[in-house]
Design a protein around this motif. Structure first.
Motif, PDB file in Angstrom:
ATOM      1  N   PHE A   1       0.990  -1.165   0.057  1.00  0.00           N
ATOM      2  CA  PHE A   1       0.090  -0.104   0.099  1.00  0.00           C
ATOM      3  C   PHE A   1       0.945   1.273  -0.033  1.00  0.00           C
ATOM      4  O   PHE A   1       2.316   1.001   0.235  1.00  0.00           O
ATOM      5  N   VAL A   2       0.220   2.207  -0.493  1.00  0.00           N
ATOM      6  CA  VAL A   2       1.013   3.542  -0.299  1.00  0.00           C
ATOM      7  C   VAL A   2       0.194   4.390   0.789  1.00  0.00           C
ATOM      8  O   VAL A   2      -1.092   4.500   0.781  1.00  0.00           O
ATOM      9  N   THR A   3       0.975   5.078   1.601  1.00  0.00           N
ATOM     10  CA  THR A   3       0.554   5.889   2.833  1.00  0.00           C
ATOM     11  C   THR A   3      -0.420   6.893   2.029  1.00  0.00           C
ATOM     12  O   THR A   3      -0.250   7.447   0.960  1.00  0.00           O
ATOM     13  N   LYS A   4      -1.215   7.570   3.007  1.00  0.00           N
ATOM     14  CA  LYS A   4      -1.753   8.993   2.597  1.00  0.00           C
ATOM     15  C   LYS A   4      -0.552   9.918   2.612  1.00  0.00           C
ATOM     16  O   LYS A   4       0.499   9.838   3.125  1.00  0.00           O
ATOM     17  N   SER A   5      -0.875  10.835   1.975  1.00  0.00           N
ATOM     18  CA  SER A   5       0.302  11.917   1.839  1.00  0.00           C
ATOM     19  C   SER A   5       0.807  12.631   3.114  1.00  0.00           C
ATOM     20  O   SER A   5      -0.177  12.674   3.988  1.00  0.00           O
ATOM     21  N   ILE A   6       2.047  12.788   3.343  1.00  0.00           N
ATOM     22  CA  ILE A   6       2.741  13.185   4.451  1.00  0.00           C
ATOM     23  C   ILE A   6       2.989  14.264   4.133  1.00  0.00           C
ATOM     24  O   ILE A   6       4.120  14.557   2.939  1.00  0.00           O
ATOM     25  N   THR A   7       3.175  15.581   5.001  1.00  0.00           N
ATOM     26  CA  THR A   7       3.883  16.806   4.487  1.00  0.00           C
ATOM     27  C   THR A   7       4.927  17.061   5.707  1.00  0.00           C
ATOM     28  O   THR A   7       4.801  16.415   6.712  1.00  0.00           O
ATOM     29  N   LEU A   8       5.696  18.107   5.388  1.00  0.00           N
ATOM     30  CA  LEU A   8       6.828  18.435   6.420  1.00  0.00           C
ATOM     31  C   LEU A   8       6.072  18.616   7.791  1.00  0.00           C
ATOM     32  O   LEU A   8       6.144  18.078   8.772  1.00  0.00           O
ATOM     33  N   ASN A   9       5.122  19.788   7.757  1.00  0.00           N
ATOM     34  CA  ASN A   9       4.388  20.034   8.991  1.00  0.00           C
ATOM     35  C   ASN A   9       2.905  19.775   8.914  1.00  0.00           C
ATOM     36  O   ASN A   9       2.375  19.304   7.774  1.00  0.00           O
ATOM     37  N   GLU A  10       2.320  19.559   9.990  1.00  0.00           N
ATOM     38  CA  GLU A  10       1.025  19.323  10.230  1.00  0.00           C
ATOM     39  C   GLU A  10       0.105  20.191   9.122  1.00  0.00           C
ATOM     40  O   GLU A  10       0.418  21.428   9.107  1.00  0.00           O
ATOM     41  N   LYS A  11      -0.738  19.387   8.758  1.00  0.00           N
ATOM     42  CA  LYS A  11      -1.894  20.334   7.775  1.00  0.00           C
ATOM     43  C   LYS A  11      -3.150  19.836   8.161  1.00  0.00           C
ATOM     44  O   LYS A  11      -3.894  18.608   8.156  1.00  0.00           O
ATOM     45  N   LYS A  12      -4.025  20.915   8.265  1.00  0.00           N
ATOM     46  CA  LYS A  12      -5.196  20.701   8.807  1.00  0.00           C
ATOM     47  C   LYS A  12      -6.245  20.234   7.775  1.00  0.00           C
ATOM     48  O   LYS A  12      -7.229  19.493   8.064  1.00  0.00           O
ATOM     49  N   GLY A  13      -6.064  20.514   6.435  1.00  0.00           N
ATOM     50  CA  GLY A  13      -6.984  19.947   5.411  1.00  0.00           C
ATOM     51  C   GLY A  13      -8.137  21.059   5.281  1.00  0.00           C
ATOM     52  O   GLY A  13      -8.350  21.928   5.855  1.00  0.00           O
ATOM     53  N   ASN A  14      -9.025  20.536   4.174  1.00  0.00           N
ATOM     54  CA  ASN A  14      -9.977  21.687   3.821  1.00  0.00           C
ATOM     55  C   ASN A  14     -11.161  21.767   4.700  1.00  0.00           C
ATOM     56  O   ASN A  14     -11.542  20.727   5.330  1.00  0.00           O
ATOM     57  N   GLU A  15     -11.882  22.607   4.419  1.00  0.00           N
ATOM     58  CA  GLU A  15     -13.179  22.693   5.392  1.00  0.00           C
ATOM     59  C   GLU A  15     -14.377  21.729   4.692  1.00  0.00           C
ATOM     60  O   GLU A  15     -14.004  21.248   3.735  1.00  0.00           O
ATOM     61  N   MET A  16     -15.084  21.318   5.637  1.00  0.00           N
ATOM     62  CA  MET A  16     -16.311  20.347   4.915  1.00  0.00           C
ATOM     63  C   MET A  16     -17.134  21.067   3.985  1.00  0.00           C
ATOM     64  O   MET A  16     -17.285  22.483   4.416  1.00  0.00           O
ATOM     65  N   PRO A  17     -17.860  20.457   3.357  1.00  0.00           N
ATOM     66  CA  PRO A  17     -17.846  19.017   3.047  1.00  0.00           C
ATOM     67  C   PRO A  17     -16.393  18.396   2.137  1.00  0.00           C
ATOM     68  O   PRO A  17     -16.021  19.565   1.402  1.00  0.00           O
ATOM     69  N   ARG A  18     -15.928  17.212   2.546  1.00  0.00           N
ATOM     70  CA  ARG A  18     -14.826  17.173   1.865  1.00  0.00           C
ATOM     71  C   ARG A  18     -15.048  15.888   0.870  1.00  0.00           C
ATOM     72  O   ARG A  18     -14.079  15.530   0.153  1.00  0.00           O
TER      73      ARG A  18
ATOM     74  N   GLY B   1       2.074  15.459   9.961  1.00  0.00           N
ATOM     75  CA  GLY B   1       3.459  15.856   9.683  1.00  0.00           C
ATOM     76  C   GLY B   1       4.235  14.857   9.550  1.00  0.00           C
ATOM     77  O   GLY B   1       4.009  13.876  10.309  1.00  0.00           O
ATOM     78  N   VAL B   2       5.736  14.735   9.097  1.00  0.00           N
ATOM     79  CA  VAL B   2       6.359  14.135   9.033  1.00  0.00           C
ATOM     80  C   VAL B   2       7.134  13.327  10.433  1.00  0.00           C
ATOM     81  O   VAL B   2       7.303  12.303  10.654  1.00  0.00           O
ATOM     82  N   ASP B   3       7.346  14.461  11.225  1.00  0.00           N
ATOM     83  CA  ASP B   3       7.842  14.045  12.514  1.00  0.00           C
ATOM     84  C   ASP B   3       6.858  13.156  13.242  1.00  0.00           C
ATOM     85  O   ASP B   3       7.408  12.316  13.956  1.00  0.00           O
ATOM     86  N   TYR B   4       5.528  13.649  13.445  1.00  0.00           N
ATOM     87  CA  TYR B   4       4.642  12.670  14.070  1.00  0.00           C
ATOM     88  C   TYR B   4       4.364  11.166  13.231  1.00  0.00           C
ATOM     89  O   TYR B   4       4.650  10.147  13.896  1.00  0.00           O
ATOM     90  N   PHE B   5       4.686  11.230  12.020  1.00  0.00           N
ATOM     91  CA  PHE B   5       4.763   9.966  11.270  1.00  0.00           C
ATOM     92  C   PHE B   5       5.965   9.029  11.523  1.00  0.00           C
ATOM     93  O   PHE B   5       5.871   7.922  12.279  1.00  0.00           O
ATOM     94  N   ILE B   6       6.981   9.633  11.620  1.00  0.00           N
ATOM     95  CA  ILE B   6       8.409   8.922  12.251  1.00  0.00           C
ATOM     96  C   ILE B   6       8.173   8.455  13.637  1.00  0.00           C
ATOM     97  O   ILE B   6       8.461   7.178  13.973  1.00  0.00           O
ATOM     98  N   LYS B   7       7.731   9.104  14.513  1.00  0.00           N
ATOM     99  CA  LYS B   7       7.500   8.696  16.019  1.00  0.00           C
ATOM    100  C   LYS B   7       6.342   7.883  16.208  1.00  0.00           C
ATOM    101  O   LYS B   7       6.397   6.892  16.987  1.00  0.00           O
ATOM    102  N   ASN B   8       5.081   8.052  15.571  1.00  0.00           N
ATOM    103  CA  ASN B   8       4.084   7.408  15.976  1.00  0.00           C
ATOM    104  C   ASN B   8       3.447   6.337  14.892  1.00  0.00           C
ATOM    105  O   ASN B   8       2.819   5.279  15.532  1.00  0.00           O
ATOM    106  N   ILE B   9       3.836   6.780  13.701  1.00  0.00           N
ATOM    107  CA  ILE B   9       3.094   5.773  12.666  1.00  0.00           C
ATOM    108  C   ILE B   9       4.107   4.748  12.216  1.00  0.00           C
ATOM    109  O   ILE B   9       3.910   3.527  12.044  1.00  0.00           O
TER     110      ILE B   9
ATOM    111  N   ALA C   1      15.325  13.989   3.983  1.00  0.00           N
ATOM    112  CA  ALA C   1      16.631  13.761   4.712  1.00  0.00           C
ATOM    113  C   ALA C   1      16.127  12.939   6.124  1.00  0.00           C
ATOM    114  O   ALA C   1      16.917  12.312   6.825  1.00  0.00           O
ATOM    115  N   MET C   2      15.196  13.434   6.555  1.00  0.00           N
ATOM    116  CA  MET C   2      14.654  12.815   8.036  1.00  0.00           C
ATOM    117  C   MET C   2      14.299  11.420   7.764  1.00  0.00           C
ATOM    118  O   MET C   2      14.470  10.546   8.704  1.00  0.00           O
TER     119      MET C   2
END
Ligand SMILES: Cc1cc2nc3c(=O)[nH]c(=O)nc-3n(C[C@H](O)[C@H](O)[C@H](O)COP(=O)(O)O)c2cc1C
Length: 303
Positions: free
Chosen positions: A42-59, A77-85, A113-114
Motif C-alpha cells: 500500500f501507499v500511505t496517505k500523503s505526508i507533509t513536512l508540517n502538520e496540515k489541517k485539510g480543507n473545510e467540510m464537506p470533503r 506532519g513527518v515528525d509525527y509519522f516517524i515517531k508514531n506511525i 533527509a529525515m
C-alpha cells in the motif's frame, strides 16, 4: 505455478496490487480486512513536512459511478509519522511506499533527509499532482519546467524506490513522466484524480469551498486506461496505474495496456477487503486465461 511477482526499481511486489494513497490510511486500518502477507502492499496517505489541517467540510461527495473528494492533505506532519506511525507499520509483511507532498522543494528535501536512513518502508511516491491544494493557484504538475526544477536532485537523496505520482489534468504530465525517467525515477503512478466540481442548486453555490474536487472511482477507469496507454508510449519505466480498479479484469486491462501494477483507491472505501480478494481473483482469472506469468501480459495490447 502462476507467477505474479513484479519488480519496480529495487522493490519486488508479490502481487501487482497496492492500496492507493489516501484510501489506505496508514495501512493498519486495513489489517482487519486483509492478510497483508497475501497482497502487494500500500501507499500511505500523503505526508507533509508540517502538520496540515485539510480543507473545510464537506470533503467528500458521491457521484454517479464515482466520488469527489477535497480532503486537502490533512495529516500530522513527518515528525509525527516517524515517531508514531512508522513504528506501527514497519513490520507489516508487504511493500510500503510513503506518499510525500510539499509546497516548496526544500520541504521535500527535508522530509527525505529525515526519513531515508530509517527502515520499515520500501520507497517514496512523490506527489506533485494533488488537485486539492493550490500553490500560488498553480499545480506543481501543470508545467514540465516547474516539475523539472522541483524534482532535480531528488534521485541523489535516496537509493530507495522512487515513484512520481502525476495528474491526468495536464498534457505536460506525459513530458514530466519522460523527464522523471531521465532523472532516474523507478516508476510513475498514473493517474491521480480528475478535476471536477458539483453545484448545490438550492444555494446556487459550489459544494466544495475550493470549488473544485478530485473525481475517482469506476467513472474514471476508461479515462485512466487511455492515459496509461499514452504514458506507456512516452516512457519505459514501470507505470503503476490507478483509476477505478474494482475487479481482476480491471487489473488485467491496465496491465495489457502497459501498467506493471495497479493501485486501488475508492473501492477500498466500499469494500475494505478488496486488496486480498482481488489478489485471489487475479490468480483465478490468470488460470482461466492460461496466463502463467503476469509479466508476459504487460504491454501486450495488439494494436
Ligand atoms: C478520499 C480520497 C483521498 C485521496 N487522498 C490522496 C492523497 O492524500 N494523496 C494522493 O496522492 N492521492 C490521493 N487520492 C487519489 C488516489 O490515491 C487515486 O490516485 C485516485 O483516487 C484514483 O484511484 P481510484 O479511482 O481507485 O480511487 C485520494 C483519493 C480519494 C478518493
Amino acid at each position: 505455478m502462476i507467477k505474479t511477482h513484479i519488480r519496480i526499481g529495487k522493490t519486488i511486489l508479490k502481487k501487482p496490487i497496492l492500496g492507493a494513497s489516501g484510501c489506505s490510511g496508514w495501512g493498519n486500518e486495513l489489517l482487519r480486512f486483509n492478510d497483508f502477507s497475501k497482497i502487494g502492499g500500500f501507499v500511505t496517505k500523503s505526508i507533509t513536512l508540517n502538520e496540515k489541517k485539510g480543507n473545510e467540510m464537506p470533503r467528500i461527495m458521491e457521484t454517479y459511478g464515482g466520488l469527489l473528494n477535497s480532503i486537502g492533505l490533512e495529516n500530522r506532519g513527518v515528525d509525527y509519522f516517524i515517531k508514531n506511525i512508522l513504528p506501527e507499520i514497519k513490520d507489516m509483511e508487504c511493500v510500503k511506499f510513503l506518499n510525500l507532498a510539499f509546497f516548496e522543494k526544500s520541504e521535500l528535501e527535508k522530509m527525505i533527509a529525515m526519513l531515508d536512513s530509517r527502515e520499515g518502508f520500501d520507497g517514496y511516491e512523490i506527489n506533485i499532482s494533488c488537485p486539492n491544494v493550490a500553490h500560488g493557484g498553480i499545480s506543481f504538475n501543470s508545467s514540465a519546467a516547474d516539475a523539472t526544477s522541483l524534482l532535480s536532485g531528488v534521485r541523489k537523496m535516496t537509493e530507495k524506490t522512487l515513484l512520481l505520482k502525476l495528474s491526468p489534468a495536464f498534457e505536460d504530465s506525459f513530458e514530466i513522466g519522460r523527464i522523471a525517467e531521465d532523472m532516474g525515477f523507478d516508476g510513475i503512478t498514473f493517474t491521480n484524480t480528475y478535476i471536477g466540481t458539483a453545484v448545490d442548486v438550492k444555494s446556487r453555490s459550489f459544494v466544495f469551498k475550493n470549488k473544485q474536487a478530485g473525481l475517482s472511482g469506476p467513472a474514471i477507469k476508461p479515462l485512466s486506461l487511455m492515459n496509461v496507454h499514452k504514458m506507456r508510449k512516452k516512457i519505459s519505466i514501470p507505470i503503476i496505474a490507478a483509476g477505478g480498479v474494482r475487479t481482476a479484469d480491471d487489473v488485467l486491462e491496465y496491465m495489457i495496456l502497459g501498467a506493471s501494477a495497479v493501485q486501488v483507491g475508492t473501492q477500498l472505501l466500499v469494500r475494505p477487503s478488496v486488496l486480498e480478494e482481488l489478489c485471489v481473483e487475479l490468480e483465478e482469472r490468470m488460470k482461466d486465461l492460461k496466463i502463467e506469468d503476469i509479466n508476459e501480459l504487460i504491454g501486450s495490447i495488439k494494436e
